[in-house]
Design an enzyme around this catalytic site. Structure first.
Site, PDB file in Angstrom:
ATOM      1  N   LEU A  58     -12.529   0.482  13.719  1.00  0.00           N
ATOM      2  CA  LEU A  58     -13.797   0.774  14.392  1.00  0.00           C
ATOM      3  C   LEU A  58     -14.011   2.272  14.630  1.00  0.00           C
ATOM      4  CD1 LEU A  58     -13.986  -2.170  16.963  1.00  0.00           C
ATOM      5  CD2 LEU A  58     -15.055  -1.987  14.708  1.00  0.00           C
ATOM      6  N   ARG A  59     -12.974   3.079  14.396  1.00  0.00           N
ATOM      7  CA  ARG A  59     -13.034   4.546  14.391  1.00  0.00           C
ATOM      8  C   ARG A  59     -13.259   5.206  15.752  1.00  0.00           C
ATOM      9  NH1 ARG A  59     -10.260   4.479   9.959  1.00  0.00           N
ATOM     10  NH2 ARG A  59     -11.416   4.271   8.001  1.00  0.00           N
ATOM     11  N   ASN A  89      -5.448   3.601  14.670  1.00  0.00           N
ATOM     12  CA  ASN A  89      -5.486   4.964  14.115  1.00  0.00           C
ATOM     13  C   ASN A  89      -6.810   5.668  14.427  1.00  0.00           C
ATOM     14  OD1 ASN A  89      -6.835   3.248  12.350  1.00  0.00           O
ATOM     15  ND2 ASN A  89      -6.219   4.366  10.518  1.00  0.00           N
ATOM     16  N   HIS A 176       2.313  -1.887   7.953  1.00  0.00           N
ATOM     17  CA  HIS A 176       1.662  -1.323   6.770  1.00  0.00           C
ATOM     18  C   HIS A 176       2.795  -0.985   5.804  1.00  0.00           C
ATOM     19  CE1 HIS A 176      -1.309   1.536   4.749  1.00  0.00           C
ATOM     20  NE2 HIS A 176      -0.139   1.915   4.245  1.00  0.00           N
ATOM     21  N   HIS A 229      -2.263  -6.460   4.592  1.00  0.00           N
ATOM     22  CA  HIS A 229      -2.856  -6.319   3.238  1.00  0.00           C
ATOM     23  C   HIS A 229      -1.877  -6.407   2.068  1.00  0.00           C
ATOM     24  CE1 HIS A 229      -1.574  -2.263   4.237  1.00  0.00           C
ATOM     25  NE2 HIS A 229      -2.669  -1.982   4.939  1.00  0.00           N
ATOM     26  N   ASN A 280      -6.139   1.775   0.128  1.00  0.00           N
ATOM     27  CA  ASN A 280      -4.722   1.686   0.436  1.00  0.00           C
ATOM     28  C   ASN A 280      -4.422   0.314   1.036  1.00  0.00           C
ATOM     29  OD1 ASN A 280      -2.152   1.882   1.528  1.00  0.00           O
ATOM     30  ND2 ASN A 280      -2.462   3.889   2.445  1.00  0.00           N
ATOM     31  N   ASP A 307      -9.614  -5.378   6.615  1.00  0.00           N
ATOM     32  CA  ASP A 307      -9.260  -3.954   6.550  1.00  0.00           C
ATOM     33  C   ASP A 307     -10.530  -3.111   6.415  1.00  0.00           C
ATOM     34  OD1 ASP A 307      -7.831  -1.604   6.544  1.00  0.00           O
ATOM     35  OD2 ASP A 307      -6.934  -1.882   4.566  1.00  0.00           O
ATOM     36  N   HIS A 311     -16.113   5.068   6.183  1.00  0.00           N
ATOM     37  CA  HIS A 311     -16.005   6.515   6.021  1.00  0.00           C
ATOM     38  C   HIS A 311     -17.402   7.098   5.836  1.00  0.00           C
ATOM     39  CE1 HIS A 311     -11.652   6.635   5.649  1.00  0.00           C
ATOM     40  NE2 HIS A 311     -11.699   5.676   4.749  1.00  0.00           N
TER      41      HIS A 311
END
Length: 432
Positions: A58-59, A89, A176, A229, A280, A307, A311
């Site tokens: 969600l940034r 992150n 990850h 993932h 990724n 995922d 951006h």
């Protein structure tokens, strides 16, 4: 409210009666007289329990130019989701009780979707010391999933300690799986195409080696491990082996790894070297895709997780080597799963509900989500029309970002409506 003429998991048409945010009754379609309550005409749509995503970026805080909790949850609602797990992150990293509570409350304020923060495993995602796992677990956000996603917890001792620590509150470490030394400078899947294009390859073993190690660690300490993932056939076999041992290991696959292959980097409708396909872990081969589909069908892979990685334009519309990795996926996930799994006969709608709602909620220890659509259950519902086919137009997304690999593609199905505890968040495909 009453939702008329819907087919729960694709079954016979029924009417769903909602009272105080829960399902009060389910009656045969058309058997109830019109009353004073508002009525939504389901028009024969399939009714599924509201979707739950274990892996959403969600940034916010820090990269509100790409996404915010509000726009991300609006995007989720448009995709049929009633709950998402927000990855750690961000900037600052969600490695303290204060940050996870901030994200949690932003989700509550938005009201489009429940937001369950994921806590970082290590301070600053730096892989050097454990973050405040216990404080985050005891916070108002009640964090139960911890991940350094975007980076691998490559230190075996730290990974062991994290697995031991989360046992105290029934948490899970979501790894990850990317061995950093084997992927230095890696740009795409290692193979014939990477060699032909002159791009540094990303070997499958870089994922598989970490998964094998962590399955052994989880078994050794008796803890819960979730693998993010999965992307290779070898990874599938390792997870299958771990489950055959009875170890408490679960795994997810993204929609894009169920549909797209690495040859798109060389030959696609938008040309070669288009960073829209840079992700990724990287897109893999057709054989990997087939293995992932079969594993999702037979339950080796437990869940589909998007995922969703938004951006801004400037981070994707640049040369391949400099472009950010990631794709948005919340608003197309159900359509891609229909294309890859339902229309191919690998899953029925009950199977979709298990892998996109029921099991993700169980892994994340979410209450009130992922429950069968029956009397007394929370009215978290998505209505989906599988019969239509539409062209993907990123300009119509609720997300702030447009980095979808499906632009211009025609995909099946459409989310007609989403209900969060009986409140419509989406009606007729539009935010309510």
């Amino acid at each position: 409210m009453r939702i008329n003429n819907v087919r729960i998991l694709g079954g016979e048409p029924v009417d769903i009666h909602i009272e105080d945010g829960v399902i009060g009754a389910i009656t045969p379609a058309g058997s109830t007289e019109a009353g004073a309550v508002p009525v939504v005409d389901g028009k024969g749509a399939i009714a599924l329990p509201g979707l739950v995503d274990l892996h959403t970026h969600l940034r916010e805080p820090g990269r509100e130019d790409a996404e915010t909790v509000l726009t991300g949850t609006q995007s989720a609602a448009r995709g049929g989701y009633t709950a998402v797990h927000a990855m750690a992150n961000t900037s600052p990293v969600a490695d303290t009780a204060g940050v996870v509570e901030q994200v949690f409350r932003l989700g509550q304020a938005g009201g489009y979707c429940d937001v369950q923060p994921v806590g970082a495993v290590t301070v600053g995602l730096e892989g050097k010391q454990l973050a405040e796992l216990g404080a985050m677990a005891d916070s108002a956000a009640r964090v139960r999933v911890f991940s350094d996603d975007g980076k691998c917890v490559d230190d075996a001792v730290l990974m062991r300690r994290a697995l031991e620590y989360v046992k105290a509150f029934d948490g899970v470490v979501a790894q990850h799986a990317q061995e950093p030394r084997l992927t230095e400078g890696a740009q795409m899947n290692e193979g014939v195409i990477s060699g032909r294009l002159g791009l540094t390859g990303w070997p499958a073993v870089a994922e598989e080696a970490v998964i094998a190690r962590d399955c052994l660690l989880a078994a050794h300490v008796g803890s819960r491990l979730h693998v993010c993932h999965l992307s290779t056939a070898g990874s599938v076999e390792i997870i299958r082996w771990a489950k055959s041992k009875g170890w408490n290991v679960t795994a997810e696959v993204t929609p894009h790894h169920l549909l797209l292959t690495d040859d798109l980097v060389e030959d696609s409708p938008v040309g070669a070297y288009n960073p829209i396909y840079k992700v990724n872990p990287p897109l893999r081969t057709r054989a990997d895709v087939e293995a992932l589909r079969q594993a999702l069908a037979d339950g080796t892979i437990d869940v589909v997780a998007t995922d969703h990685a938004p951006h801004p334009v400037e981070d994707k519309e640049t040369e391949w080597s400099a472009a950010a990795m990631g794709m948005v996926g919340l608003e197309t996930a159900l359509s891609v799963v229909q294309e890859a799994m339902v229309d191919t006969g690998l899953l029925d709608w009950a199977g979709v509900a298990q892998r996109m709602s029921v099991v993700p909620a169980q892994i994340g220890r979410l209450t009130g989500h992922g429950q069968p659509l029956e009397v007394g259950a929370p009215a978290n519902i998505v209505l989906y029309d599988p019969a239509v086919r539409t062209e993907v137009d990123p300009a119509a997304f609720a997300s702030k970002s447009r980095n979808t690999p499906y632009e211009g593609m025609t995909l099946p199905g459409r989310v007609v409506a989403t209900f969060l505890r009986g409140k419509p968040t989406v009606l007729e495909g539009k935010l309510s």
